[in-house]
Design an enzyme around this catalytic site. Structure first.
Site, PDB file in Angstrom:
ATOM      1  N   LYS A 179      23.897  38.592  55.779  1.00  0.00           N
ATOM      2  CA  LYS A 179      22.463  38.640  55.628  1.00  0.00           C
ATOM      3  C   LYS A 179      21.899  38.115  56.999  1.00  0.00           C
ATOM      4  O   LYS A 179      20.851  38.988  57.566  1.00  0.00           O
ATOM      5  CB  LYS A 179      21.958  37.763  54.606  1.00  0.00           C
ATOM      6  CG  LYS A 179      22.410  38.142  53.052  1.00  0.00           C
ATOM      7  CD  LYS A 179      22.261  37.190  51.930  1.00  0.00           C
ATOM      8  CE  LYS A 179      22.553  37.468  50.724  1.00  0.00           C
ATOM      9  NZ  LYS A 179      22.232  36.688  49.651  1.00  0.00           N
TER      10      LYS A 179
ATOM     11  N   ALA B 226      21.510  33.051  53.581  1.00  0.00           N
ATOM     12  CA  ALA B 226      22.273  31.897  52.396  1.00  0.00           C
ATOM     13  C   ALA B 226      22.674  32.801  51.252  1.00  0.00           C
ATOM     14  O   ALA B 226      21.981  33.835  50.845  1.00  0.00           O
ATOM     15  CB  ALA B 226      21.140  30.973  52.142  1.00  0.00           C
ATOM     16  N   ASP B 227      23.727  32.249  50.587  1.00  0.00           N
ATOM     17  CA  ASP B 227      24.249  32.830  49.408  1.00  0.00           C
ATOM     18  C   ASP B 227      25.057  31.751  48.586  1.00  0.00           C
ATOM     19  O   ASP B 227      25.389  30.687  48.988  1.00  0.00           O
ATOM     20  CB  ASP B 227      25.246  34.003  49.748  1.00  0.00           C
ATOM     21  CG  ASP B 227      25.469  34.913  48.514  1.00  0.00           C
ATOM     22  OD1 ASP B 227      24.676  35.496  48.226  1.00  0.00           O
ATOM     23  OD2 ASP B 227      26.439  34.580  47.774  1.00  0.00           O
ATOM     24  N   GLN B 228      25.182  31.863  47.333  1.00  0.00           N
ATOM     25  CA  GLN B 228      25.563  31.053  46.408  1.00  0.00           C
ATOM     26  C   GLN B 228      26.579  31.844  45.479  1.00  0.00           C
ATOM     27  O   GLN B 228      26.224  32.861  44.991  1.00  0.00           O
ATOM     28  CB  GLN B 228      24.515  30.198  45.754  1.00  0.00           C
ATOM     29  CG  GLN B 228      24.858  29.250  44.718  1.00  0.00           C
ATOM     30  CD  GLN B 228      23.826  28.370  44.140  1.00  0.00           C
ATOM     31  OE1 GLN B 228      23.106  29.041  43.371  1.00  0.00           O
ATOM     32  NE2 GLN B 228      23.356  27.025  44.404  1.00  0.00           N
TER      33      GLN B 228
ATOM     34  N   ALA C 237      26.262  28.425  50.871  1.00  0.00           N
ATOM     35  CA  ALA C 237      26.573  28.751  52.124  1.00  0.00           C
ATOM     36  C   ALA C 237      25.357  28.886  52.802  1.00  0.00           C
ATOM     37  O   ALA C 237      24.308  29.602  52.341  1.00  0.00           O
ATOM     38  CB  ALA C 237      27.389  30.015  52.247  1.00  0.00           C
TER      39      ALA C 237
END
Length: 202
Positions: free
Chosen positions: A62, A78-80, A115
């Site tokens: 991203k 960001a990612d989860q 993250a």
């Protein structure tokens, strides 16, 4: 008032209101530019299975995707991921799937891997992954249905069918990890990087 000292506004490669609010509350005015990537295809082509690796892969993708469009800006991706043992959860498609996810999580501890990645000039300059462990209390079918009634359509907007900052807090008996990680943005490590890059006034 902003503590941001960059020449141009920080970019957040996300539409997440929670992430935008975390940064705004920290005194950083951001421009949200969602990344145009196929998350599932990106994940599958990489062949990764570890939840932390997947979260980091998508956060990096991203950030880079938007940074290529805005090479002179600092871009935060960001990612989860939510994992219960070896099972990875996605956002529920509707009420029935939300109920099924809650049944699976009830009385058990799952993990959130959050993250964050920062890109500049199309290159990654910072990454961090944080972990939170979340224990859902035992839930009866009546309690699950009542929660779904109260939460409404919001249950389909979050993995695991809950938002801890809202009614989802009623589902839990124990939480290990910081609030920012749970909301999907490891804020303290990100701020430390931005300070080291002389981008913050404090």
């Amino acid at each position: 008032m902003t503590v941001w000292q960059g020449n141009q506004r920080l970019v957040l490669a996300s539409q997440s209101r929670a992430r935008q609010l975390l940064l705004a509350n920290a005194g950083i005015d951001v421009e949200a530019i969602p990344a145009d990537i196929d998350e599932r295809a990106t994940q599958q082509s990489a062949g990764l299975s570890a939840p932390a690796d997947i979260a980091l892969l998508l956060a990096r993708a991203k950030a880079v995707a938007v940074s290529i469009q805005k090479p002179d800006r600092y871009v935060v991706g960001a990612d989860q991921t939510l994992a219960l043992g070896q099972r990875l959860f996605n956002k529920p498609s509707g009420r029935a799937e939300a109920a099924e996810q809650l049944r699976g999580l009830a009385g058990r501890t799952h993990e959130l891997n959050s993250a964050v990645a920062v890109a500049h000039g199309g290159e990654i300059v910072f990454v961090h992954v944080a972990l939170a462990r979340m224990t859902v209390r035992p839930l009866t079918e009546v309690e699950i249905e009542a929660y779904l009634d109260w939460a409404g359509e919001a249950v389909t907007s979050s993995v695991g069918a809950y938002q801890l900052e809202g009614l989802g807090v009623h589902l839990f008996e124990r939480i290990e990890g910081d609030h920012f990680t749970i909301l999907g943005l490891p804020l303290l490590p990100l701020l430390a990087f931005l300070r080291s890059a002389k981008l913050l006034a404090v």
